[in-house]
Design a protein around this motif. Structure first.
Motif, short mmCIF file in Angstrom:
data_model
loop_
_atom_site.label_atom_id
_atom_site.label_comp_id
_atom_site.label_asym_id
_atom_site.label_seq_id
_atom_site.Cartn_x
_atom_site.Cartn_y
_atom_site.Cartn_z
N TYR A 92 -9.42 -66.87 -17.08
CA TYR A 92 -9.27 -66.46 -15.67
C TYR A 92 -7.84 -66.71 -15.17
O TYR A 92 -7.24 -65.84 -14.52
CB TYR A 92 -10.29 -67.24 -14.85
N ASN A 93 -7.30 -67.88 -15.45
CA ASN A 93 -6.00 -68.28 -14.92
C ASN A 93 -5.31 -69.18 -15.96
O ASN A 93 -5.37 -70.41 -15.87
CB ASN A 93 -6.19 -69.03 -13.59
N PRO A 94 -4.69 -68.59 -16.99
CA PRO A 94 -4.16 -69.37 -18.11
C PRO A 94 -3.15 -70.45 -17.71
O PRO A 94 -3.18 -71.54 -18.28
CB PRO A 94 -3.50 -68.32 -19.00
N LEU A 95 -2.31 -70.17 -16.74
CA LEU A 95 -1.31 -71.16 -16.35
C LEU A 95 -1.95 -72.38 -15.70
O LEU A 95 -1.58 -73.52 -15.98
CB LEU A 95 -0.26 -70.53 -15.42
N LYS A 120 8.20 -68.67 -12.32
CA LYS A 120 8.98 -68.62 -13.56
C LYS A 120 8.05 -68.67 -14.78
O LYS A 120 8.22 -67.91 -15.74
CB LYS A 120 9.98 -69.78 -13.60
N CYS A 121 7.07 -69.56 -14.73
CA CYS A 121 6.12 -69.68 -15.84
C CYS A 121 5.25 -68.43 -15.97
O CYS A 121 4.94 -67.99 -17.09
CB CYS A 121 5.23 -70.91 -15.65
N LEU A 156 7.13 -72.85 -23.21
CA LEU A 156 6.43 -73.00 -21.93
C LEU A 156 6.26 -74.48 -21.60
O LEU A 156 6.48 -74.90 -20.44
CB LEU A 156 5.07 -72.31 -22.00
N ALA A 157 5.91 -75.28 -22.60
CA ALA A 157 5.78 -76.73 -22.39
C ALA A 157 7.10 -77.35 -22.00
O ALA A 157 7.16 -78.26 -21.16
CB ALA A 157 5.23 -77.38 -23.66
N ASP A 215 8.34 -79.46 -18.80
CA ASP A 215 8.74 -80.83 -19.17
C ASP A 215 7.57 -81.64 -19.73
O ASP A 215 7.40 -82.82 -19.44
CB ASP A 215 9.35 -81.55 -17.95
N VAL A 216 6.74 -80.98 -20.57
CA VAL A 216 5.60 -81.67 -21.20
C VAL A 216 5.57 -81.40 -22.71
O VAL A 216 4.52 -81.51 -23.35
CB VAL A 216 4.25 -81.26 -20.56
N ARG A 217 6.72 -81.07 -23.28
CA ARG A 217 6.74 -80.72 -24.71
C ARG A 217 6.28 -81.88 -25.58
O ARG A 217 5.74 -81.68 -26.67
CB ARG A 217 8.15 -80.27 -25.11
N ASN A 218 6.45 -83.10 -25.10
CA ASN A 218 6.05 -84.28 -25.88
C ASN A 218 4.54 -84.34 -26.11
O ASN A 218 4.05 -85.08 -26.97
CB ASN A 218 6.50 -85.56 -25.17
N LEU A 219 3.76 -83.54 -25.35
CA LEU A 219 2.30 -83.53 -25.52
C LEU A 219 1.85 -82.61 -26.66
O LEU A 219 0.68 -82.58 -27.01
CB LEU A 219 1.61 -83.06 -24.22
#
Length: 566
Positions: free
Chosen positions: A440-443, A462-463, A548-549, A553-557
């Motif tokens: 429904y809302n991927p972001l 932007k995303c 996208l991560a 600022d969540v690339r560490n996840l």
């Protein structure tokens, strides 16, 4: 005596005829409206002429009371709440016409009438009359208005209406000491939970909340480029079924049903800007082109109800068309092992048991030698695979539907949710499934996965732009692949199905890269199997997800690639 105070002989003949004509139209409208509940809920042909007659009488009644308001005030004693009741009935007609046709433009028509009732305070004098049944009419009007506003994503207005409804309920229960106080308070709790169901909020620079719509809009669907291989099937019918016991719901819509029905609709066109033009689209007029697939919304159906609607959809499905079935339901697991494992040996999802709808434990206590009679098994769908079928299963036993057999060679795809989520996300299931949220809302789903609860609108936009690029690349990967099963590509020509498939691939790829999702049961599955190297584990797509991560600022996840160990 008339309401104006004179005898019948005192009333001029013309005015007496006006009152008589109004009474006739009022009685006829009530008779037709009450007959609506006797119409079959399924099938697209039988009800249209009856709806047309009902609309016709209500249109005449509405115009008649506008043209003769002064006479009706003086001679009939027409009260403002009675005008409000007529407007409310017309709003209900438009809403039910939307449910029957899936044409979102009728939602705006319903909204225009409901909005006018509030703006013109048609129900304002009800509190002065010592009649609790009139106050209940007003409360029901508020509940119906809130449903329409939810479906049109008018969340600021919903919050205002909830506050007004709360005040009205408090006054009603204080004045009349009624037994339905708990029932109305539950309505308030349900709508409040519904409004708060989104896991993250988007904020403007002034910290006001941004409301986004997630219906299909221009430019969102990845285009079919020259050379792309895609079938010509069109999504014509959809069954949206909700039977999750603990999920947030309002007015027989669970949050998952609410999300999925919007994922299968285009943005509505606003047909009405003011009440003077209400009814600008006659319900008897057919739109030149059906914009949305026809939908049935089934909240906690029994097996026989579900099968009846499924059969009706199957029967009326046009040529070169697709039937979509969305199941959001509690899983039913097999009770024993068999020598032969067939389509009724893997369990499935629960349908409603009218005798004991609230007791989910009963499904585990039956004799192991029998199948659960209230379970919807994969085999139950086999007769309907004679026509193109697109199945989405969001359940703790969705994996049962991986054991499908395509008996008739028609296009058939099943998108299946994870059967379990990582521990940190399990306690949020009441607010809706992460899998359905992705479709429904991927972001919003991506934010939820990353534990982000708020975001600035600039970053959100932007995303969203970056997601469009991801969608295009997923579509390119799938249509150019030599290993992707043709079944997927046969559905790729339809805008709704193409968007669902690309969002599914994004969902699966994101979960496979996320460090919390490490068990096989944490990943979505498909029937037929989707080749991972050309879809959910493709390096190009993985890089997009990592980018996208990084933007968030969540690339560490996330793992740098799915083969990484940690």
């Amino acid at each position: 005596m008339t309401a104006g105070g004179g005898t019948d002989d005192d009333i001029p003949l013309g005015e007496r005829k006006t009152v008589t004509d109004f009474c006739y139209l009022l009685d006829k409208s009530k008779q037709l409206f009450n007959g609506l509940r006797d119409l079959p809920q399924y099938g697209q042909k039988q009800w249209q002429s009856y709806f047309g007659r009902t609309f016709d009488v209500y249109t005449k009644l509405w115009k008649f009371q506008q043209q003769h308001r002064q006479i009706l005030d003086n001679r009939y004693g027409l009260k403002r709440w009675q005008i409000g009741e007529i407007a409310s009935k017309i709003g209900q007609l438009y809403y039910h016409y939307y449910l029957r046709t899936s044409e979102t433009s009728y939602l705006n028509e319903a909204f225009s009438f409901y909005s006018a009732i509030r703006q013109r305070a048609y129900y304002s004098q009800v509190t002065k009359e010592d009649r609790p049944e009139l106050v209940v009419k007003k409360l029901r009007y508020y509940a119906r208005y809130i449903v329409v506003c939810l479906l049109l994503n008018k969340m600021d207005l919903v919050r205002d209406l909830v506050k007004e409804l709360s005040d009205e309920i408090e006054d009603y229960t204080h004045r009349f000491n009624t037994e339905d106080q708990l029932e109305w308070n539950l309505v308030l709790q349900e709508v409040a939970a519904f409004v708060e169901a989104d896991p993250a909020i988007i904020l403007n620079d002034d910290n006001s909340i941004v409301v986004t719509s997630n219906r299909l809009a221009e430019g969102v669907v990845p285009p079919l480029e020259q050379g792309m291989v895609a079938g010509q099937l069109a999504l014509a019918d959809a069954l949206i079924i909700g039977n999750c016991s603990s999920q947030v719901k309002f007015s027989e819509l669970t949050i998952d049903m609410f999300r999925m029905l919007q994922a299968l609709e285009r943005e509505p066109i606003n047909l009405t800007s003011q009440l003077g033009k209400t009814g600008s689209q006659e319900p008897t007029e057919k739109p030149s082109k059906r914009e949305n697939p026809h939908k049935y919304l089934l909240y906690k159906p029994t097996f026989s109800q579900l099968y009846t609607f499924l059969s009706a959809s199957f029967k009326e499905l046009p040529g070169n068309s697709v039937l979509l079935v969305y199941l959001s339901a509690t899983g039913v697991f097999p009770t024993g092992r068999c020598d032969y494992e067939g389509p009724y040996d893997f369990g499935g999802v629960l349908t409603n048991n009218n005798r004991d709808a609230g007791n989910m434990e009963v499904i585990q206590k039956r004799n192991n030698s029998f199948k659960e009679m209230h379970c919807l098994h994969p085999g139950d769908f086999f007769p309907f695979t004679r026509k193109p079928l697109f199945l989405i299963v969001d359940s703790s036993n969705s994996i049962a539907y991986k054991n499908f057999i395509n008996l008739f060679g028609q296009p058939l795809v099943c998108l299946l949710s994870p059967t379990a989520y990582p521990k940190g996300l399990q306690d949020q299931t009441q607010r809706g499934s992460l899998f359905t949220l992705f479709l429904y809302n991927p972001l919003m789903a991506f934010l939820f996965m990353c534990r982000l609860t708020s975001m600035r609108k600039g970053l959100w936009d932007k995303c969203q732009e970056y997601l469009l690029k991801i969608y295009r690349d997923i579509a390119h990967l799938m249509t150019k692949s030599r290993t992707v099963d043709q079944a997927f590509l046969q559905f790729f020509g339809d805008d709704f199905l193409r968007l669902l498939l690309t969002r599914f691939v994004l969902c699966s790829a994101s979960m496979r890269l996320h460090k919390m999702f490490r068990e096989t049961r944490n990943y979505p599955e498909t029937y037929p199997q989707l080749q991972k190297e050309d879809s959910v584990e493709n390096p190009v797509l993985q890089n997009h997800i990592l980018e996208l991560a990084s933007i968030l600022d969540v690339r560490n996840l996330f793992l740098e690639k799915t083969t990484d160990e940690y």
